[in-house]
Design a protein around this motif. Sequence first.
Motif, PDB file in Angstrom:
ATOM      1  N   UNK A   1       0.830  -1.195   0.000  1.00 63.10           N
ATOM      2  CA  UNK A   1       0.000   0.000   0.000  1.00 63.10           C
ATOM      3  C   UNK A   1       0.869   1.252   0.000  1.00 63.10           C
ATOM      4  N   UNK A   2       0.491   2.236  -0.797  1.00 59.69           N
ATOM      5  CA  UNK A   2       1.140   3.550  -0.718  1.00 59.69           C
ATOM      6  C   UNK A   2       0.483   4.319   0.415  1.00 59.69           C
ATOM      7  N   UNK A   3       1.293   4.993   1.199  1.00 59.78           N
ATOM      8  CA  UNK A   3       0.759   5.750   2.325  1.00 59.78           C
ATOM      9  C   UNK A   3      -0.112   6.885   1.820  1.00 59.78           C
ATOM     10  N   UNK A   4      -1.256   7.074   2.482  1.00 55.87           N
ATOM     11  CA  UNK A   4      -2.167   8.144   2.103  1.00 55.87           C
ATOM     12  C   UNK A   4      -2.746   8.824   3.325  1.00 55.87           C
ATOM     13  N   UNK A   5      -3.109  10.084   3.172  1.00 52.03           N
ATOM     14  CA  UNK A   5      -3.780  10.832   4.251  1.00 52.03           C
ATOM     15  C   UNK A   5      -5.222  11.139   3.866  1.00 52.03           C
ATOM     16  N   UNK A   6      -5.590  10.840   2.630  1.00 53.85           N
ATOM     17  CA  UNK A   6      -6.960  11.054   2.192  1.00 53.85           C
ATOM     18  C   UNK A   6      -7.306  10.106   1.064  1.00 53.85           C
ATOM     19  N   UNK A   7      -8.581   9.717   1.020  1.00 53.95           N
ATOM     20  CA  UNK A   7      -9.070   8.865  -0.059  1.00 53.95           C
ATOM     21  C   UNK A   7     -10.505   9.277  -0.343  1.00 53.95           C
ATOM     22  N   UNK A   8     -10.745   9.715  -1.574  1.00 49.11           N
ATOM     23  CA  UNK A   8     -12.083  10.140  -1.977  1.00 49.11           C
ATOM     24  C   UNK A   8     -12.792   8.992  -2.690  1.00 49.11           C
ATOM     25  N   UNK A   9     -14.111   8.931  -2.529  1.00 45.15           N
ATOM     26  CA  UNK A   9     -14.890   7.849  -3.141  1.00 45.15           C
ATOM     27  C   UNK A   9     -14.648   7.718  -4.647  1.00 45.15           C
ATOM     28  N   UNK A  10     -14.534   8.831  -5.408  1.00 49.00           N
ATOM     29  CA  UNK A  10     -14.263   8.647  -6.840  1.00 49.00           C
ATOM     30  C   UNK A  10     -12.980   7.862  -7.128  1.00 49.00           C
ATOM     31  N   UNK A  11     -12.034   7.877  -6.201  1.00 45.54           N
ATOM     32  CA  UNK A  11     -10.788   7.141  -6.414  1.00 45.54           C
ATOM     33  C   UNK A  11     -10.983   5.636  -6.363  1.00 45.54           C
ATOM     34  N   UNK A  12     -12.101   5.179  -5.794  1.00 41.26           N
ATOM     35  CA  UNK A  12     -12.423   3.751  -5.830  1.00 41.26           C
ATOM     36  C   UNK A  12     -13.615   3.528  -6.760  1.00 41.26           C
ATOM     37  N   UNK A  13     -13.769   4.455  -7.718  1.00 41.42           N
ATOM     38  CA  UNK A  13     -14.782   4.377  -8.775  1.00 41.42           C
ATOM     39  C   UNK A  13     -16.209   4.441  -8.235  1.00 41.42           C
ATOM     40  N   UNK A  14     -16.395   5.229  -7.166  1.00 35.63           N
ATOM     41  CA  UNK A  14     -17.724   5.498  -6.624  1.00 35.63           C
ATOM     42  C   UNK A  14     -17.916   7.010  -6.741  1.00 35.63           C
TER      43      UNK A  14
END
Length: 191
Positions: free
Chosen positions: A55-68
Amino acid sequence: MITMHDIIREGHPTLRARAEKFTFPLSDEEKQTAQKMMEFLENSQDPEIAEKYNLRAGVGLAAPQIDVSKRMTAVLVPGEEEGQEPLFKHILINPTILSESVQMAALAEGEGCLSVDREIPGYVPRHARIKLRWYDLDGNEHVERLRDYVAIVVQHEIDHLNGVLFFDHINKENPFAKENPFAATEDLILL
């Protein structure tokens, strides 16, 4: 469990679409998706788990990034010292920036993105302070003032909900252009 295989990359049309607002109450499936997004951030910041699952370290994840294509993002900004409480840890549903500072800031090392597999050098101008409204998973409204790194992270994530990627903000002719005299800290540059 969300892994890097679940995160779409630049070029995918969902990343350029404006995400739809949620209506409350959220479905169980929507709540589970939100919790999985936060779990990804927790896992990505744990060196052992991140290495195990690549996994690449992240501080944010938006729903569009998982195709939602919905207006939801998870944000987990760790404390400055190991073991400290996070500076900001929330799932933001339908987040809206109510006001923003005139003063601009940028990360000295530039920004990266889990959906972008290349380095793109340059300052990404962001507002140094914002006033944010969002809703939690139960539909409760929250309003909070954010500044510096946390404000930058949240603006990056809200951009995803609007079909904008960080490099859209970089000055194409002069990626390290500073509009005004600036004060620099180790991590943050005030533009």
